[in-house]
Design an enzyme around this catalytic site. Structure first.
Site, PDB file in Angstrom:
ATOM      1  N   ARG B  51      11.833 -16.255 -31.635  1.00  0.00           N
ATOM      2  CA  ARG B  51      11.045 -15.331 -30.811  1.00  0.00           C
ATOM      3  C   ARG B  51      11.919 -14.741 -29.700  1.00  0.00           C
ATOM      4  O   ARG B  51      12.844 -15.402 -29.213  1.00  0.00           O
ATOM      5  CB  ARG B  51       9.828 -16.041 -30.240  1.00  0.00           C
ATOM      6  N   ASP B  53      11.863 -13.005 -25.817  1.00  0.00           N
ATOM      7  CA  ASP B  53      11.024 -13.077 -24.626  1.00  0.00           C
ATOM      8  C   ASP B  53      10.494 -11.705 -24.221  1.00  0.00           C
ATOM      9  O   ASP B  53      10.933 -10.684 -24.732  1.00  0.00           O
ATOM     10  CB  ASP B  53      11.829 -13.683 -23.477  1.00  0.00           C
ATOM     11  N   TYR B 111      23.444 -10.576 -30.525  1.00  0.00           N
ATOM     12  CA  TYR B 111      22.707  -9.977 -29.414  1.00  0.00           C
ATOM     13  C   TYR B 111      23.624  -9.009 -28.672  1.00  0.00           C
ATOM     14  O   TYR B 111      24.838  -9.236 -28.585  1.00  0.00           O
ATOM     15  CB  TYR B 111      22.248 -11.041 -28.414  1.00  0.00           C
ATOM     16  N   ARG B 198      21.517 -13.739 -21.341  1.00  0.00           N
ATOM     17  CA  ARG B 198      21.259 -13.164 -20.020  1.00  0.00           C
ATOM     18  C   ARG B 198      22.061 -13.894 -18.938  1.00  0.00           C
ATOM     19  O   ARG B 198      22.504 -13.278 -17.963  1.00  0.00           O
ATOM     20  CB  ARG B 198      19.767 -13.162 -19.725  1.00  0.00           C
TER      21      ARG B 198
END
Lengths: 245, 245
Positions: B51, B53, B111, B198
């Site tokens: 998943r 966010d 990513y 991040r």
């Protein structure tokens, strides 16, 4: 009072257009409030090259404002951007003569209408392009629009004609270009009628998908009737790119 | 029952992340509803690679679903896209073996974290990039991150460690590239910890602006302490690009 000329970009997604309207979040009011907060002037009024409608974006809108502040141009840009929300950015500021008027002195404006013409629309472009879900023939659209160049009565592309003293305008540049899965329709003119670029985009769409022949653009101009042009394309695809003085 | 593998893009701006949560608009629930409306199956359950966010986007998320429908793959893509809102687009569908599991069979994920590092942020990128208002040194960030490559304990980049059985992961690709006024931080690994990309982006930011020396990245890895890494960069800059099986 100094007369300052500003260039501003805004993402109109979350605004109700440029012009101040009580109860709505508008670009004009947001800038005027930020301006007043910095210069401590009670009544700041900004005067733009021409208001843009709800959903229509800008990368090159110009406005001027009279102010008593002595803050230098570069510092003012920085101060304004620190006060403005993320969807507005001042990109330039210069001091101009007292007589400069961003609205009446504009000689030409360049608008760009963006179409994302894939079968599967790009979710990241949904507020920045018209997603037609059909592939369009950009070269055909480019050719068909050449008859728009020059001085014509463009009432065929004006919503609720007549809005202005005259519907005669001069288009100085017209081009349709493909960039991957996007088309850019560039139209530069000495002025625009209400929804004119969006009506041109809607007409080019019908030609680009093969519904109308390439020569139909001339028929539309000659017909002087909004009813025979294409639909008004959605606002999110439209960007004010440049104002020439 | 057929087992179908789908690839999906979504703009997470207006979603509360992937995973279904009562009372929130999520990507999972939106897709499941569209799926059920087409196949007329009462209970559709989709299983994704992992998943994402709230605010994190995807151009290459993968999920699988078991279904009794006999609709062909290409037709199903078309039907789903016609039911789905503008911020989700299915880009591919294929029938796979009964044993395929989009979550546990994922071998690597790529990513991309996007930074818009101009003094004047671009209003059109505000939901798609971290707008730092500082210019960063991309080459320095690229060099400093090379020590991330390979198998390491990455608990230094995990929010609320421990969340998983192990915080050891293998990074197979790392690169920082500049594209005009944007930086792309690409990280491919066999798996990711909570907020890992991040936190890497936040650490690279401190190095790219010159606050920490280039060698500090090794200190962070060796320290095994989230407290000495940089801030968690905002979610909107993060895109799941590709899942490899």
């Amino acid at each position: 009072m100094r007369n300052l000329k500003f260039t501003v970009r805004y993402n109109n997604t979350d605004f109700s257009g440029w012009q101040t309207q009580p109860g709505y979040r508008t670009v004009q009011e947001t800038i005027e409030k930020a301006f007043g907060a910095i210069t401590l002037e009670a009544r700041v009024r900004i005067n733009c090259s021409g208001r843009t409608d709800a959903g229509v974006h800008s990368v090159g809108q110009v406005f001027n404002a009279f102010t008593a502040t002595q803050i230098g141009a570069a510092k003012l840009v920085k101060a304004l951007n620190s006060k403005l929300p993320e969807d507005i950015a001042i990109t330039a500021c210069e001091e101009v003569s007292q007589s400069f008027d961003a609205n009446s002195d504009a000689v030409r404006k360049l608008y760009r209408y963006v179409i994302n013409d894939t079968h599967i629309p790009d979710p990241f472009l949904r507020k920045y392009a018209w997603q037609t879900r059909r592939i369009l023939d950009a070269a055909r659209m480019h050719r068909s629009g050449q008859v728009l160049l020059g001085r014509h009565d463009f009432r065929c592309f004006e919503t609720n004609y007549p809005n202005r003293l005259t519907s005669i305008r001069t288009i100085t540049h017209f081009a349709v270009s493909r960039f991957g899965e996007c088309l850019w329709i560039d139209v530069e003119a000495d002025g625009f009628l209400y929804n004119m670029v969006r009506a041109i985009a809607g007409t080019l769409y019908q030609i680009g998908r093969g519904y109308w022949p390439e020569e139909y653009m001339q028929t539309v101009i000659d017909g002087m009737d909004r009813g025979i042009a294409g639909p008004t394309a959605p606002p999110g695809g439209l960007f004010l790119i440049r104002v020439t003085y």
